[in-house]
Design an enzyme around this catalytic site. Structure first.
Site, PDB file in Angstrom:
ATOM      1  N   LYS A 195       0.848  -1.192   0.000  1.00  0.00           N
ATOM      2  CA  LYS A 195       0.000   0.000   0.000  1.00  0.00           C
ATOM      3  C   LYS A 195       0.885   1.244   0.000  1.00  0.00           C
ATOM      4  CE  LYS A 195      -1.630   3.004   2.716  1.00  0.00           C
ATOM      5  NZ  LYS A 195      -1.839   4.168   1.793  1.00  0.00           N
ATOM      6  N   GLU A 204      10.110   1.543  10.766  1.00  0.00           N
ATOM      7  CA  GLU A 204      10.990   2.701  10.886  1.00  0.00           C
ATOM      8  C   GLU A 204      10.078   3.911  11.050  1.00  0.00           C
ATOM      9  OE1 GLU A 204      13.428   5.231   7.869  1.00  0.00           O
ATOM     10  OE2 GLU A 204      14.607   3.431   8.310  1.00  0.00           O
ATOM     11  N   CYS A 222      13.452  10.859   6.988  1.00  0.00           N
ATOM     12  CA  CYS A 222      13.298  10.400   8.368  1.00  0.00           C
ATOM     13  C   CYS A 222      14.568  10.565   9.179  1.00  0.00           C
ATOM     14  CB  CYS A 222      12.830   8.941   8.403  1.00  0.00           C
ATOM     15  SG  CYS A 222      13.898   7.814   7.477  1.00  0.00           S
ATOM     16  N   GLU A 276       9.057  15.857  15.650  1.00  0.00           N
ATOM     17  CA  GLU A 276       9.499  15.748  14.265  1.00  0.00           C
ATOM     18  C   GLU A 276       8.704  16.700  13.389  1.00  0.00           C
ATOM     19  OE1 GLU A 276      10.741  12.151  11.342  1.00  0.00           O
ATOM     20  OE2 GLU A 276       8.704  12.039  12.127  1.00  0.00           O
TER      21      GLU A 276
END
Length: 494
Positions: free
Chosen positions: A176, A251, A285, A386
């Site tokens: 997906k 992750e 990331c 983040e």
């Protein structure tokens, strides 16, 4: 306008929902494609196809390791043959600049298939004959249906990084992609279809995370979920899958420290700092989003940033000279700008940037200036959370102990870097900072085949190398008695 279809059980299909998702070019805000919007029913169909492909005697399960490797190498060849089209598609739908998609994303995807094809014969167990005439062996077997839920920011590379070890180990997969940028992934599946993967072994379902992603997480026939994305979404996936026992490779978020000591080569360090935070507009990331700089050189480093950051070539993503493009979407641009405003409210000061770029053609897209925030403190949300954009926070430290304490002062543990000419200090800092990846005097470089494991709320499991491949297998013990004999446990059984 063509509609991007799903690939289920060896066929290109559209969802019975009849709904579509507009794919928007973030450089100009224009709709460039539409994708069929899958539903939970489409997930059921894809998982059922993958389950059939995993059944004993199926075309997929009867392939030898060499057969699987050959398919994966052929897929890599076909991906590279489409390199130009894939790069343009990814740039137009995600906004990552052409020089990155053309020479990084495409070859990250093909490279993953090539690398794991080379490891198919490494899935070996052990044997023991120490108990008389009992031979005990262990074998590595595939897990079953593996779901890969990929992000928008590095879609080809992360999709392949999840698919390739799963396929090499003998598992069928259901992918997906992000609903923001599924175009290049669908084109990759054209390469997989042409390569000749058996029906049901590779499946593509399009749609939202809320419906398609949640359905994959909750599906009882999915044995493993590989997910790259935010920590909150990762927690949600684990929660939704709690009714069935699954394995995970995740992750998640990061807030990576970039530690600069006063004995570092500052010219190199600042160059690497800019690469670490402004590559792909900070939508990475492992971006080095927190500069921790020793007090004695802090002003000099800031002066270097004030000189160099404005020279970054901001432009349209398809221009091969462009170094910095737009945010992936209007919503994400607004999120980044909200964080910058929040930082100022919390007491940070904008040294560089801090605004939307709206002049001329830029005004039609979702561009944010490369931004540096100074006077930051550890308790600020811009330091703790983040942002996933081109926003660098700056803090100073006095000594090695304080640098490590600040570096470890968030909930994340994904990556980090240290710059110093003292190799002993470099090793101490790399050991002391609680992250899955550390660089010393470099950033965003690694060695193919080496595994990594995120720390704390940055994820779980192992990715990369042979260790990562083993994560897609289950270990089985088989005991073979050479000379059958009664146990002698129960009386009267002589």
């Amino acid at each position: 306008m063509d509609c991007i279809a799903m690939y289920i059980d060896g066929q290109w299909v559209e969802s019975d929902s009849g709904n579509v998702t507009d794919i928007v070019n973030p450089a100009n805000g224009r709709v460039i494609a539409q994708a069929t919007r899958g539903t939970a029913a489409d997930v059921d169909n894809a998982v059922a196809a993958a389950k059939r492909a995993f059944a004993p005697g199926s075309a997929w399960r009867t392939l030898t390791a060499d057969d699987r490797a050959a398919l994966m190498v052929k897929a890599a060849d076909l991906i590279e043959a489409r390199a130009e089209k894939l790069a343009v598609a990814e740039t137009n739908s995600m906004g990552r600049v052409y020089r990155e998609t053309r020479y990084d994303d495409v070859y990250a995807a093909s490279g993953a298939f090539r690398y794991y094809a080379s490891l198919v014969h490494e899935l070996q167990g052990k044997a023991s004959a120490e108990n008389g005439d009992m031979m005990t062996v262990t074998v590595r077997e595939p897990l079953g249906v593996c779901a890969v839920i990929a992000p928008w920011n590095y879609s080809m590379g992360t999709t392949a990084a999840g698919m390739a070890p799963a396929l090499a180990a003998g598992n069928p997969v259901v992918v997906k992609p992000s609903s923001l940028a599924p175009v290049a992934t669908a084109m990759m599946f054209e390469a997989l279809a042409e390569a000749g993967f058996p029906a049901g072994s590779v499946n593509l379902v399009l749609g939202s995370g809320g419906e398609v992603g949640s359905a994959l997480a909750a599906h009882p026939d999915v044995a493993k979920i590989t997910f790259t994305g935010g920590t909150e979404t990762g927690r949600d996936i684990i929660g939704r899958s709690a009714t069935s026992v699954k394995r995970y490779s995740m992750e998640l978020g990061g807030k990576s420290p970039f530690i600069m000591f006063d004995d570092a080569d500052l010219d190199v360090a600042v160059d690497r700092l800019m690469f670490g935070i402004f590559l792909s507009q900070g939508q990475v990331c492992i971006a080095g989003s927190r500069l921790l700089v020793q007090q004695g050189v802090a002003e000099r480093v800031l002066d270097m940033l004030k000189e160099r950051v404005p020279k970054i070539r901001i432009g349209m993503p398809l221009d091969p000279d462009t170094e910095f493009g737009p945010m992936v979407s209007k919503r994400h641009m607004e999120r980044v700008l909200d964080y910058i405003r929040l930082g100022v409210e919390e007491g940070a000061r904008i040294l560089i940037g801090g605004h939307r770029i709206a002049e001329g053609a830029f005004g039609e897209g979702y561009f944010v200036e490369p931004t540096v925030l100074v006077d930051c403190t550890q308790d600020m949300r811009v330091v703790q959370e983040e942002i996933f954009g081109p926003v660098l926070t700056v803090q100073t430290f006095a000594d090695e102990e304080e640098a490590i304490r600040l570096a470890n002062g968030t909930r994340y543990g994904l990556a980090g870097g240290v710059f110093t000419s003292d190799l002993g200090r470099a090793l101490r800092v790399c050991s002391g900072v609680n992250t899955g990846i550390m660089w010393a005097n470099a950033y965003l470089e690694d060695t193919a085949g080496m595994a990594v494991s995120p720390h704390r709320q940055s994820g779980m499991s192992v990715d990369g190398g042979l260790d990562g491949l083993l994560e897609y297998t289950v270990l089985k013990q088989i005991n073979l008695k050479m000379t059958p004999a009664k146990s002698g446990w129960f009386a009267g059984m002589e």
